[in-house]
Write an enzyme that holds these catalytic residues in place. Structure first.
Site, PDB file in Angstrom:
ATOM      1  N   THR A  88       6.039   0.783   2.234  1.00  0.00           N
ATOM      2  CA  THR A  88       7.030   1.644   2.884  1.00  0.00           C
ATOM      3  C   THR A  88       6.258   2.512   3.858  1.00  0.00           C
ATOM      4  O   THR A  88       5.485   3.376   3.453  1.00  0.00           O
ATOM      5  CB  THR A  88       7.775   2.511   1.860  1.00  0.00           C
ATOM      6  OG1 THR A  88       8.419   1.672   0.911  1.00  0.00           O
ATOM      7  CG2 THR A  88       8.811   3.384   2.543  1.00  0.00           C
ATOM      8  N   LYS A 108      14.231  -0.018   5.487  1.00  0.00           N
ATOM      9  CA  LYS A 108      13.721   0.425   4.192  1.00  0.00           C
ATOM     10  C   LYS A 108      13.861   1.942   4.030  1.00  0.00           C
ATOM     11  O   LYS A 108      14.275   2.421   2.966  1.00  0.00           O
ATOM     12  CB  LYS A 108      12.257   0.008   4.058  1.00  0.00           C
ATOM     13  CG  LYS A 108      11.520   0.607   2.884  1.00  0.00           C
ATOM     14  CD  LYS A 108      12.072   0.160   1.544  1.00  0.00           C
ATOM     15  CE  LYS A 108      11.163   0.656   0.422  1.00  0.00           C
ATOM     16  NZ  LYS A 108      11.718   0.354  -0.917  1.00  0.00           N
ATOM     17  N   LEU A 125       0.830  -1.199   0.000  1.00  0.00           N
ATOM     18  CA  LEU A 125       0.000   0.000   0.000  1.00  0.00           C
ATOM     19  C   LEU A 125       0.869   1.256   0.000  1.00  0.00           C
ATOM     20  O   LEU A 125       2.052   1.194   0.341  1.00  0.00           O
ATOM     21  CB  LEU A 125      -0.920  -0.026   1.222  1.00  0.00           C
ATOM     22  CG  LEU A 125      -1.833  -1.275   1.281  1.00  0.00           C
ATOM     23  CD1 LEU A 125      -2.432  -1.454   2.669  1.00  0.00           C
ATOM     24  CD2 LEU A 125      -2.916  -1.195   0.228  1.00  0.00           C
TER      25      LEU A 125
END
Length: 295
Positions: free
Chosen positions: A92, A167, A61
């Site tokens: 993320t 990330k 998403l």
């Protein structure tokens, strides 16, 4: 293991297609029904229906706001979750939000793994993504056979939130490399350099980075590698890094460049274009420069 997937856009759709090509049925939900069919999934009417019909639920998403809406909505993941399930968030997202959702789902006996992804649309298409995962290691081991259908490198990074933290760190470096290399390539073009030679020099020298190796050899020939992270999403990721650095008490001295560059690209009309087009936005402000020769 019954597999469900919510969010079948640029990345989620490609990951779903990898799972389907491996011979598995996927129950999918997306706000655009055509994405479900394109990925080869069986359609569900909500994220809750996906959860109800799956042992492992994958999410891909745009940001934490959407993740929270999908997980916490009236017919969302939490409402239909049951003990023993695994939810893997491939988005993320903000680590603080991730840890909060992890706690809420843990209260229902559900594992919530945060799995940042790297490799872009091309790796998602081929099933060669890298995953950086936070959460319980034993539950990752249970999910690994499914994740290996679209990822070749899977790293357990620590407790809940660690995957999404790694990330953000990775994407910040990616944003710096892409924006700085784009500026250098525009300068090289205006200086009259042979861009093939310039890239060969950079890739044999200390300026080498992911953008010089993998992006610009194709961009200079007009292939922008469409389908990956947009300029708006890149700016979102950089801002998430800035928030993380501030919370950690880290001096964010290098954030101004990519924030300004991708913000400028968005303002110039490149918001929903792949982030590689940031080079054209820089070119616009540099006299209408394009790296590739017009046919």
């Amino acid at each position: 293991m019954r597999i469900g997937f919510a969010g079948l856009g640029n990345m989620g759709g490609r990951m779903t297609a990898c799972i389907v090509r491996a011979g598995h049925e996927v129950l999918g939900y997306d706000v655009r029904p055509e994405n479900i069919a394109a990925a080869g999934a069986r359609a569900a009417s909500s994220a809750g229906e996906v959860t109800d019909g799956s042992d492992i639920v994958l999410l891909s998403l745009p940001d934490s706001h959407v993740v929270e809406a999908v997980v916490l909505g009236d017919d969302g993941v939490l409402a239909r979750a049951r003990p023993g399930q695994i939810v893997v968030d491939l988005s993320t997202a903000a680590p603080d939000s991730t840890v909060r959702l992890h706690g809420l789902l843990a209260g229902r006996g559900v594992a919530y793994l945060d799995a940042g992804i790297s490799g872009g649309a091309a790796a998602a298409e081929k099933g060669t993504l890298t995953l950086m995962v936070g959460g319980e290691a034993d539950r990752l081991d249970e999910a690994r056979p499914v994740l290996e259908l679209f990822a070749t490198n899977i790293f357990h990074c620590g407790a809940s939130g660690a995957g999404h933290t790694v990330k953000l760190l990775n994407n910040f470096l990616n944003a710096i490399a892409l924006s700085a290399t784009a500026e250098v390539m525009v300068a090289g073009k205006k200086a009259g350099l042979d861009l093939e030679v310039l890239l060969a020099v950079l890739n044999a020298s200390s300026g080498v980075n992911f953008a010089t190796l993998n992006r610009f050899p194709r961009i200079i020939h007009g292939d922008y590698l469409e389908g990956g992270l947009t300029n708006s999403l890149m700016l979102k990721d950089v801002n998430l890094y800035v928030e993380l650095a501030a919370r950690l008490g880290v001096a964010g001295l290098n954030a101004a460049g990519p924030v300004a560059t991708f913000g400028m690209a968005r303002a110039l009309g490149y918001a929903d274009r792949i982030s590689n087009t940031v080079v054209d936005a820089i070119g616009d402000l540099s006299g209408g420069v394009r790296l590739q020769e017009k046919p």
